[in-house]
Design a protein around this motif. Sequence first.
Motif, mmCIF file in Angstrom:
data_model
loop_
_atom_site.group_PDB
_atom_site.id
_atom_site.type_symbol
_atom_site.label_atom_id
_atom_site.label_comp_id
_atom_site.label_asym_id
_atom_site.label_seq_id
_atom_site.Cartn_x
_atom_site.Cartn_y
_atom_site.Cartn_z
ATOM 1 N N ALA A 1 0.830 -1.208 0.000
ATOM 2 C CA ALA A 1 0.000 0.000 0.000
ATOM 3 C C ALA A 1 0.862 1.254 0.000
ATOM 4 O O ALA A 1 0.550 2.240 -0.690
ATOM 5 C CB ALA A 1 -0.925 -0.021 1.211
ATOM 6 N N MET B 1 2.381 1.763 -3.569
ATOM 7 C CA MET B 1 1.403 2.235 -4.551
ATOM 8 C C MET B 1 1.005 3.685 -4.268
ATOM 9 O O MET B 1 0.796 4.472 -5.198
ATOM 10 C CB MET B 1 0.173 1.329 -4.546
ATOM 11 N N GLN B 2 0.889 4.059 -2.991
ATOM 12 C CA GLN B 2 0.595 5.453 -2.659
ATOM 13 C C GLN B 2 1.736 6.353 -3.097
ATOM 14 O O GLN B 2 1.515 7.462 -3.614
ATOM 15 C CB GLN B 2 0.347 5.592 -1.158
ATOM 16 N N ARG C 1 1.521 6.871 -6.793
ATOM 17 C CA ARG C 1 0.423 7.787 -7.097
ATOM 18 C C ARG C 1 0.854 9.236 -6.862
ATOM 19 O O ARG C 1 0.573 10.130 -7.681
ATOM 20 C CB ARG C 1 -0.786 7.424 -6.225
ATOM 21 N N GLY D 1 -6.606 -6.102 -7.260
ATOM 22 C CA GLY D 1 -6.962 -5.061 -6.312
ATOM 23 C C GLY D 1 -6.102 -3.824 -6.475
ATOM 24 O O GLY D 1 -6.605 -2.692 -6.469
ATOM 25 N N LEU D 2 -4.790 -4.021 -6.647
ATOM 26 C CA LEU D 2 -3.891 -2.888 -6.868
ATOM 27 C C LEU D 2 -4.247 -2.155 -8.153
ATOM 28 O O LEU D 2 -4.276 -0.921 -8.200
ATOM 29 C CB LEU D 2 -2.443 -3.368 -6.937
ATOM 30 N N ALA E 1 -7.117 -2.040 -9.759
ATOM 31 C CA ALA E 1 -8.411 -1.354 -9.676
ATOM 32 C C ALA E 1 -8.282 0.004 -9.010
ATOM 33 O O ALA E 1 -8.982 0.964 -9.376
ATOM 34 C CB ALA E 1 -9.407 -2.219 -8.904
ATOM 35 N N GLU E 2 -7.381 0.131 -8.028
ATOM 36 C CA GLU E 2 -7.234 1.382 -7.294
ATOM 37 C C GLU E 2 -6.353 2.401 -8.009
ATOM 38 O O GLU E 2 -6.425 3.589 -7.705
ATOM 39 C CB GLU E 2 -6.628 1.104 -5.914
ATOM 40 N N PHE E 3 -5.534 1.941 -8.958
ATOM 41 C CA PHE E 3 -4.488 2.829 -9.481
ATOM 42 C C PHE E 3 -4.746 3.336 -10.897
ATOM 43 O O PHE E 3 -4.463 4.498 -11.191
ATOM 44 C CB PHE E 3 -3.147 2.089 -9.451
ATOM 45 N N GLN F 1 -6.521 3.965 -14.895
ATOM 46 C CA GLN F 1 -7.735 4.457 -15.535
ATOM 47 C C GLN F 1 -8.289 3.451 -16.552
ATOM 48 O O GLN F 1 -9.495 3.394 -16.769
ATOM 49 C CB GLN F 1 -7.423 5.780 -16.255
#
Length: 344
Positions: A191, A194-195, A198, A216-217, A219-221, A223
């Motif tokens: 986490a 990935m933050q 971002r 999961g990674l 989907a959050e990151f 487009q």
Amino acid sequence: MALLEVENLNVDFRGDGGWTRAVSDVSFAVGENASLGIVGESGSGKSVCALSILRLHHRRMSRMPDSHIRYAGRDLLTLSNRELRQVRGAEIAMIFQDPMTSLNPVLTIADQIGETLRIHQGMDRTAARRRAVELLDMVRIPDAARRVDEYPHRLSGGMRQRVMIAMAIACRPRLLIADEPTTALDVTIQAQIMQLLRELQAEIGMSVILISHDLGLVAEFVQRVVVMYAGHVVEEAAAADIFSRPLHPYTEGLMRAIPKLDHEARRLPAIPGNIPAAGNWPQGCRFSPRCGLAEPACRTAPVPLESLDGAGRTVDPAGTPDRRLLRCPPRRAMLQADAQEATA
């Protein structure tokens, strides 16, 4: 115009039995300041595509026939080695899967980050070391002034991955390729990494290609998502559409296998069988031997990649389709029924 356009990428590798195709007819594009995810099982061709962008395969043991990789309007496959070295690291950077094997064990962190800065920005050793400390601060490594003189084996897995990120962003690239950047890291460190990516994307204004089997990674990151199976693309759409309404049976199988916190299951759904090896792809749809919806036509007929609009209707691929989907007769019937219901 997209920052990066991969068009009809074919990658062959030489073996004892001759040439074997590992990736076939892969196409995708990444815009300025955009993010794209490439997902699929191990062996689907994700990393082969990533390495092909920077031509990192062994020259004598690989070839890319009838392929085009355009970056900022230039075809990278036509550049000389000298021209390509000016792109690698400076304009397109890459984070590799395993930082322990990607970092040189006999060079300090300062030496390894500094090499990029000396080659691409002409810094002397003192200025490069100073900038290396700033980069380690940027990727949140504590006590950067001391850590910069450490060797890789003295750092934790999370710190080594942060060093790899620092090396990648040293020259403020326009495009960052992150190949499984959180492999072998625990969930908390994943986490954080990935933050960090971002925040760096927003700060530097770079585009990112994220390659991962962790949906999961992705989907959050990202487009937009490209789903690969057995060396080619089976589906591409906006991330929200892929995760809310997967259309290809393979994509649907991947989504079903994601653990759900609000649903108790003693056993996660799994896709039966194994991904076929390169060179042993079945006729017709390469997923048909593992697909519960396969029809006779799926095992024999050609399966082109079709461009669809939001309603599932076929559109001109030269435009900007909402989704690309490998032709699937069972799904085609469903889409046609949905379109008829929407217009009724």
